[in-house]
Design an enzyme around this catalytic site. Structure first.
Site, mmCIF file in Angstrom:
data_model
loop_
_atom_site.group_PDB
_atom_site.id
_atom_site.type_symbol
_atom_site.label_atom_id
_atom_site.label_comp_id
_atom_site.label_asym_id
_atom_site.label_seq_id
_atom_site.Cartn_x
_atom_site.Cartn_y
_atom_site.Cartn_z
ATOM 1 N N THR A 130 0.816 -1.215 0.000
ATOM 2 C CA THR A 130 0.000 0.000 0.000
ATOM 3 C C THR A 130 0.853 1.271 0.000
ATOM 4 O O THR A 130 1.993 1.246 0.484
ATOM 5 C CB THR A 130 -0.903 -0.001 1.263
ATOM 6 N N ASP A 131 0.271 2.353 -0.486
ATOM 7 C CA ASP A 131 0.981 3.643 -0.430
ATOM 8 C C ASP A 131 1.066 4.178 1.002
ATOM 9 O O ASP A 131 1.835 5.110 1.275
ATOM 10 C CB ASP A 131 0.314 4.680 -1.345
ATOM 11 N N GLU A 132 0.269 3.596 1.927
ATOM 12 C CA GLU A 132 0.248 4.131 3.299
ATOM 13 C C GLU A 132 1.584 3.944 4.016
ATOM 14 O O GLU A 132 1.837 4.589 5.030
ATOM 15 C CB GLU A 132 -0.891 3.492 4.103
ATOM 16 N N TYR A 155 -1.991 -0.460 10.989
ATOM 17 C CA TYR A 155 -2.101 -1.129 9.676
ATOM 18 C C TYR A 155 -0.895 -0.819 8.800
ATOM 19 O O TYR A 155 -0.208 -1.725 8.303
ATOM 20 C CB TYR A 155 -3.395 -0.699 8.963
ATOM 21 N N LYS A 159 2.158 -3.247 7.356
ATOM 22 C CA LYS A 159 2.452 -3.421 5.919
ATOM 23 C C LYS A 159 3.889 -2.983 5.616
ATOM 24 O O LYS A 159 4.584 -3.618 4.821
ATOM 25 C CB LYS A 159 1.460 -2.619 5.059
HETATM 26 P P1 NAD Z 1 -9.653 -7.375 2.026
HETATM 27 O O1 NAD Z 1 -9.696 -7.088 3.489
HETATM 28 O O2 NAD Z 1 -10.855 -7.117 1.199
HETATM 29 O O3 NAD Z 1 -9.251 -8.913 1.796
HETATM 30 C C1 NAD Z 1 -8.261 -9.559 2.540
HETATM 31 C C2 NAD Z 1 -8.403 -11.051 2.300
HETATM 32 O O4 NAD Z 1 -7.356 -11.711 3.027
HETATM 33 C C3 NAD Z 1 -9.719 -11.636 2.814
HETATM 34 O O5 NAD Z 1 -10.262 -12.514 1.846
HETATM 35 C C4 NAD Z 1 -9.344 -12.397 4.063
HETATM 36 O O6 NAD Z 1 -10.169 -13.511 4.337
HETATM 37 C C5 NAD Z 1 -7.917 -12.826 3.726
HETATM 38 N N1 NAD Z 1 -7.105 -13.069 4.922
HETATM 39 C C6 NAD Z 1 -6.970 -12.237 6.005
HETATM 40 N N2 NAD Z 1 -6.152 -12.813 6.918
HETATM 41 C C7 NAD Z 1 -5.753 -14.013 6.398
HETATM 42 C C8 NAD Z 1 -4.900 -15.045 6.858
HETATM 43 N N3 NAD Z 1 -4.302 -14.969 8.066
HETATM 44 N N4 NAD Z 1 -4.693 -16.117 6.066
HETATM 45 C C9 NAD Z 1 -5.298 -16.202 4.846
HETATM 46 N N5 NAD Z 1 -6.142 -15.266 4.372
HETATM 47 C C10 NAD Z 1 -6.364 -14.167 5.129
HETATM 48 O O7 NAD Z 1 -8.383 -6.586 1.488
HETATM 49 P P2 NAD Z 1 -8.158 -5.827 0.101
HETATM 50 O O8 NAD Z 1 -8.672 -4.457 0.222
HETATM 51 O O9 NAD Z 1 -8.612 -6.697 -1.002
HETATM 52 O O10 NAD Z 1 -6.550 -5.740 0.114
HETATM 53 C C11 NAD Z 1 -5.771 -6.817 -0.406
HETATM 54 C C12 NAD Z 1 -4.305 -6.463 -0.286
HETATM 55 O O11 NAD Z 1 -4.039 -5.271 -1.012
HETATM 56 C C13 NAD Z 1 -3.838 -6.193 1.142
HETATM 57 O O12 NAD Z 1 -2.557 -6.719 1.285
HETATM 58 C C14 NAD Z 1 -3.830 -4.679 1.245
HETATM 59 O O13 NAD Z 1 -2.866 -4.249 2.187
HETATM 60 C C15 NAD Z 1 -3.439 -4.301 -0.164
HETATM 61 N N6 NAD Z 1 -3.926 -2.976 -0.632
HETATM 62 C C16 NAD Z 1 -5.239 -2.642 -0.519
HETATM 63 C C17 NAD Z 1 -5.679 -1.408 -1.024
HETATM 64 C C18 NAD Z 1 -7.130 -0.993 -0.964
HETATM 65 O O14 NAD Z 1 -7.446 0.130 -1.324
HETATM 66 N N7 NAD Z 1 -8.049 -1.843 -0.565
HETATM 67 C C19 NAD Z 1 -4.756 -0.546 -1.624
HETATM 68 C C20 NAD Z 1 -3.410 -0.924 -1.695
HETATM 69 C C21 NAD Z 1 -3.018 -2.160 -1.215
HETATM 70 O O1 DAU Z 2 -4.165 3.947 0.388
HETATM 71 C C1 DAU Z 2 -4.362 2.576 0.313
HETATM 72 C C2 DAU Z 2 -5.212 2.111 1.486
HETATM 73 O O2 DAU Z 2 -6.524 2.587 1.241
HETATM 74 C C3 DAU Z 2 -5.206 0.599 1.660
HETATM 75 O O3 DAU Z 2 -3.911 0.166 1.986
HETATM 76 C C4 DAU Z 2 -6.178 0.181 2.768
HETATM 77 O O4 DAU Z 2 -6.235 -1.233 2.846
HETATM 78 C C5 DAU Z 2 -7.548 0.726 2.414
HETATM 79 O O5 DAU Z 2 -8.461 0.419 3.462
HETATM 80 C C6 DAU Z 2 -7.500 2.242 2.206
HETATM 81 O O6 DAU Z 2 -7.210 2.926 3.458
HETATM 82 P P1 DAU Z 2 -7.973 4.286 3.882
HETATM 83 O O7 DAU Z 2 -7.918 4.406 5.347
HETATM 84 O O8 DAU Z 2 -7.515 5.426 3.053
HETATM 85 O O9 DAU Z 2 -9.462 3.899 3.362
HETATM 86 P P2 DAU Z 2 -10.918 4.091 4.031
HETATM 87 O O10 DAU Z 2 -11.909 3.704 2.982
HETATM 88 O O11 DAU Z 2 -11.029 3.455 5.359
HETATM 89 O O12 DAU Z 2 -11.010 5.672 4.252
HETATM 90 C C7 DAU Z 2 -10.842 6.571 3.165
HETATM 91 C C8 DAU Z 2 -10.917 7.986 3.728
HETATM 92 O O13 DAU Z 2 -12.261 8.240 4.168
HETATM 93 C C9 DAU Z 2 -10.046 8.209 4.953
HETATM 94 O O14 DAU Z 2 -9.530 9.535 4.911
HETATM 95 C C10 DAU Z 2 -10.992 8.061 6.133
HETATM 96 C C11 DAU Z 2 -12.321 8.563 5.567
HETATM 97 N N1 DAU Z 2 -13.550 7.939 6.112
HETATM 98 C C12 DAU Z 2 -13.615 6.590 6.105
HETATM 99 C C13 DAU Z 2 -14.746 5.948 6.573
HETATM 100 C C14 DAU Z 2 -14.834 4.431 6.592
HETATM 101 C C15 DAU Z 2 -14.609 8.733 6.530
HETATM 102 O O15 DAU Z 2 -14.545 9.974 6.506
HETATM 103 N N2 DAU Z 2 -15.732 8.100 6.985
HETATM 104 C C16 DAU Z 2 -15.846 6.738 7.037
HETATM 105 O O16 DAU Z 2 -16.904 6.225 7.493
#
Ligand code: NAD
Ligand code: DAU
Length: 349
Positions: A130-132, A155, A159
């Site tokens: 992630t970019d975080e 988180y 990562k």
């Molecule tokens: P998600 O939470 O939707 O899915 C995570 C999956 O991992 C789930 O299916 C869960 O059951 C599985 N999992 C969790 N713990 C596990 C374990 N111990 N063993 C096996 N499986 C397990 O997550 P996502 O949003 O699809 O993110 C996927 C990946 O991409 C993560 O590594 C996250 O850090 C990264 N990522 C997410 C975003 C985003 O915006 N969602 C952006 C950048 C990177």
């Molecule tokens: O940048 C990549 C990341 O983006 C991934 O690594 C994470 O897995 C993914 O969850 C996401 O993280 P964020 O914290 O940015 O996403 P989230 O959707 O939780 O929140 C987006 C923005 O919105 C953040 O500034 C918090 C705000 N927010 C979020 C929720 C859930 C609100 O204002 N209200 C809300 O109810």
């Protein structure tokens, strides 16, 4: 036949990656290892579950015996590692689970790959991150691949640690690895704890729309299928040992994004203009809330020729339509354990 292990394939991004690989690479056997936590959902993959080049295995990435068994049984030559605890708010209330899965789980996988791949260079361990990990930006600047790590939530710290460990296995043990760091994804099958599907669900249900702080934090949004396409490209064409940043050049202030969602949904639901906006509630800010993320994706664009395929407004429109059409998928989640999660998150905010 190449056997590729995808971890976390039943989650949001993982399900798009699995679907893409199963459909586009008939000479690959895709093994999806997923624990099915609250975020994992086999409904996300109904359309590929019968395919002959797809196998689902329910299991934990912390279970080294199981992973060894999979490497032995299938001669795995690629790992695409997405399994993680992924939600920042949950990491604030329960960091330990993030350390277990994101750090210990990643090392467990790395150890098995190292054991089975000794001396091989026709293999690849691809870590999705992630970019975080780069921390929080002010008004100016973007994250590049050389930006110093500065994670600030449990988180992002977990990562960041996992990224370091993956690089350590490259430098110390010559394990062929790749890493990509992506910005915020949106699209179908995203669990409704995340901003966009949470707002869509709450607008449908005429609930309050909780905006953290003043809503002036900025995120850089990318359509999930563009992320899956980038993952496909990095896995096949990326340089071993390299990192690629992935992002949509698409920065939105949270409040502006929520306004846009409100206005589109009022139209789609035939409600009066302003109906959804009237339910916006500014609530207590997220602890340690990162202000701004923005990805400089020029390396993957230049070296691998990747660019996002969709304009944000188009992607958002398709995403809203998907949630409206797939109300059963959404209701199955929101009628279960999600209810108590949602109440505990928003009751005291
Ligand atoms: P998600 O939470 O939707 O899915 C995570 C999956 O991992 C789930 O299916 C869960 O059951 C599985 N999992 C969790 N713990 C596990 C374990 N111990 N063993 C096996 N499986 C397990 O997550 P996502 O949003 O699809 O993110 C996927 C990946 O991409 C993560 O590594 C996250 O850090 C990264 N990522 C997410 C975003 C985003 O915006 N969602 C952006 C950048 C990177
Ligand atoms: O940048 C990549 C990341 O983006 C991934 O690594 C994470 O897995 C993914 O969850 C996401 O993280 P964020 O914290 O940015 O996403 P989230 O959707 O939780 O929140 C987006 C923005 O919105 C953040 O500034 C918090 C705000 N927010 C979020 C929720 C859930 C609100 O204002 N209200 C809300 O109810």
């Amino acid at each position: 036949m190449k056997h590729i292990l995808v971890t976390g394939g039943a989650g949001f991004i993982g399900s798009h990656v699995v679907r893409r690989l199963v459909n586009n690479y008939k000479d690959y056997h895709i093994i999806n290892l997923d624990k099915l936590t609250y975020a994992g959902n086999l409904e996300n993959l109904r359309d590929v579950e019968g395919e002959s080049n797809y196998t689902f295995v329910r299991g934990d990435i912390l279970d080294s015996d199981l992973i060894e068994k999979l490497f032995q049984e299938y001669d795995i030559s690629g790992v695409i590692h997405l399994a993680a605890e992924s939600h920042v708010d949950r990491s604030i209330s329960n960091p330990m689970e993030f350390i277990q899965t994101n750090l210990v789980g990643t090392v467990t996988l790395l150890n098995v790959a190292k054991k089975f791949w000794e001396g091989r260079n026709d293999v690849c361990f691809y870590h999705i991150s992630t970019d975080e990990v780069y921390g929080s930006l002010g008004k100016e600047g973007m994250f590049t691949e050389t930006t110093a790590y500065d994670p600030r939530s449990p988180y992002s710290s977990s990562k960041a640690g996992s990224d370091h460990l993956v690089r350590a296995y490259f430098h110390t043990y010559n394990l062929p690895i790749k890493i990509s760091n992506c910005s915020n994804n949106y699209g179908s099958y995203q669990f409704p704890e995340k901003l966009i599907p949470l707002m869509i669900n709450n607008i449908i249900e005429k609930k309050d729309l909780p905006v953290y702080g003043k809503g002036d934090n900025i995120r850089d949004w990318l359509w999930v299928e563009d992320h899956a396409a980038a993952i496909d490209l990095v896995f096949h064409k990326g340089e071993v040992g390299e990192t690629y940043n992935i992002g949509g050049h698409n920065e939105w202030k949270n409040l502006d994004l929520v306004h846009l969602l409100c206005d589109i949904m009022d139209r789609k639901l035939n409600r009066p203009a302003g109906d959804a906006r009237s339910r916006i509630k500014f609530v207590q800010d997220r602890a340690g809330h990162d202000m701004r993320y923005a990805i400089d994706a020029s390396k993957i664009e230049r070296d691998l020729g990747w660019t996002p395929s969709l304009q944000f407004e188009q992607g958002l429109d398709m995403t809203i339509d998907w949630y409206l059409t797939n109300s059963d998928w959404l209701n199955n989640i929101t009628s279960g354990a999600y209810k108590s999660y949602y109440e505990s998150q928003y009751k005291n905010r």
